[in-house]
Design an enzyme around this catalytic site. Structure first.
Site: not given
Ligand code: AMP
Ligand code: MG
Length: 497
Positions: A97, A117, A129, A256-257
């Protein structure tokens, strides 16, 4: 709506990541949104970056910040990465996203990413989404800017734009897009992505890119990849120390973070600890407490071990030689972390030097705070006033449920301070610079977001103002320095994805 436009001057992009091979990313345009409206533009940051805030605030600028209009020299893309999420390896994550618009070179000569973002689905969206809610966008805005003001390396927030659309979560929420600025968006997981594919050539190209961009001195070392790994480990150790010193809990320290550049990245269910307790967890998804406050150094080390593993094909001529290099690099974490941690906490107590006595004072104070439910930020902040003498101890004592322990501690502390040669004014200045008055307290953040969801952005604006000068006592904002009342305590934070 036409998304092409000749607006090179708004964002003078130069895209080094887009020049890497195709398998590093997916070229992808942001999705056009219905009715973009600027909620917040970070004017000071825009200027630092050499951007024109007035132009960014025009309709054309806002359309760019929403992803509806693309600058001529932008190459929008979603980067590929993998990652360990809560300990389990996911070989393909990527920007689901977020879309990198391009890179700009700031007035300081530093190259930075400009990323949207919440700007719609990408080939990495899986079941998501691609959208972001207003609450999480403003939350990232508040906390990343507070971190920057606290002097902690972080991605920055350039703008928040409402999309005029509704997104579906547990309930319908207003949608928004954040413009995020980062030294880069390369993560530990980016290396893991190629390591998992045994794509050593890509690992080599990524390392060269990272060295040129973030660690040029490593390029001159005998073993550049080892030197790069050492430098990444050092930056992470320093970063986690800074988190620990202000009570910051990232909440989702998945690989990944974790930024290769050593910046705090991906603000989700993060929080600042109110009452000191090492096991503190706010994130609703962290049921095991993997990412608890006190676990963060250990997790950082674990993540860096995953990075070292990914780099094995490049670290030595043979696998055995590479393992020796990786192990030696990883051993550097604890040494660096422990020293900086002890020094940082000693400074919070007013000591310029750190020895066994100072370390004992730190440990004892933290145990007392833990046992007596003391507010982390306020206890340290009030200690600054106690340097003037016991007549100022009352406020500090009032923050602890049992004053007996703290009285004995204060006496030992004062004896030790008297033996340390630092001038009183120097010490006070040092302590004040180490012990902020204002942090983004969870209850204040939640209040600001709730008001914003109802269309009232003034609490959000005031909070940003307060947090922009965290070390200054500002009596008019005294309420923002206070710990939550029992009815205000936030127990859980949510990632809002
Ligand atoms: P995060 O936990 O926010 O670091 O996200 C982990 C993974 O999930 C990453 O690859 C993000 O791009 C994906 N992700 C998180 N929220 C969404 C979303 N609403 N739509 C698509 N991908 C998402
Ligand atoms: Mg992330």
């Amino acid at each position: 709506m036409n998304i092409a436009g000749a607006s090179a001057q708004l964002f003078p992009f130069d895209n080094s990541y887009a020049r890497l091979p195709d398998r590093f990313y997916a070229r992808h345009l942001p999705t056009v949104v219905a009715a973009p409206r600027l909620i917040r533009l970070n004017i000071a940051l825009a200027r630092e970056l050499g951007l024109d805030p007035e132009k960014l605030a025009t309709q054309e600028g806002v359309e760019m910040l929403a992803g509806n209009r693309i600058a001529e020299n932008s190459v929008p893309l979603a980067t590929a990465y993998a990652g360990h999420q809560f300990g389990s390896f996911v070989p393909k994550l990527g920007d689901g996203r977020a879309i990198l618009l391009g890179e700009i070179i700031g007035r300081d000569g530093i190259r930075r990413d400009v990323q949207l973002k919440g700007s719609g689905p990408t080939p990495f969206s899986r079941r998501g989404d691609g959208r972001a809610g207003l609450g999480p966008v403003l939350r990232e805005y508040i906390i990343s800017e507070a971190m920057a003001a606290l002097g902690i390396p972080t991605t920055r927030s350039l703008a928040a734009v409402a999309t005029g659309e509704t997104i579906m979560r547990e309930m319908p929420l207003p949608g928004a897009v954040l413009t995020r600025i980062a030294s880069s968006h390369i993560r530990v997981g980016t290396f893991q992505y190629f390591a998992a594919r045994e794509d050593t050539e890509a690992l080599r190209q990524l390392s060269e890119h990272v060295i040129a961009r973030h660690y040029p001195e490593a390029g001159r070392a005998g073993n550049p990849v080892r030197a790069m790994l050492d430098a990444i480990i050092a930056r992470q150790a320093d970063l986690i120390v800074k988190w620990m010193l202000v009570g910051f809990i990232h909440g989702v320290m998945n690989t990944d973070n974790m930024s290769i550049a050593g910046e705090t990245i991906d603000y989700g269910p993060c929080a600042f600890m109110d009452f000191y307790h090492p096991g503190t967890v706010y994130s609703s998804i962290d049921e095991m407490g993997r990412y608890a406050y006190g676990n963060q150094p250990h997790i950082a080390q674990w993540n860096l071990a995953r990075l070292a593993e990914a780099l094995l094909p490049l670290l030595g001529k043979t696998r055995d030689a590479a393992i020796i290099e990786a192990q030696a690099a990883l051993d550097g974490f604890a040494t660096r972390f422990e020293f900086a941690y002890a020094q940082g906490f000693a400074r919070k107590l007013g000591f310029g030097n750190v020895g066994p006595d100072e370390i004992t004072l730190v440990t004892d104070l933290l145990s007392l705070m833990d046992a007596e439910g003391a507010d982390f930020t306020l206890t340290f902040h009030r200690l600054c006033d106690s340097t003037d003498g016991p007549q100022n101890d009352a406020v500090l004592r009032a923050g602890l449920s049992d004053a007996v322990g703290i009285d004995a501690w204060l006496e030992t502390w004062r004896t030790r301070l008297a033996q340390d040669g630092m001038a009183a004014t120097t010490r006070r200045a040092m302590m004040r610079a180490a012990n902020p008055a204002f942090i983004p307290r969870n209850h204040l953040v939640e209040e600001a977001l709730a008001a914003a969801n109802d269309g009232d952005f003034s609490p959000f604006e005031t909070l940003l103002e307060v947090l922009s000068r965290p070390f200054e006592d500002r009596p008019e904002y005294a309420a923002y320095a206070a710990p939550p009342r029992p009815d205000q305590i936030v127990q859980q934070t949510f990632c809002g994805t």
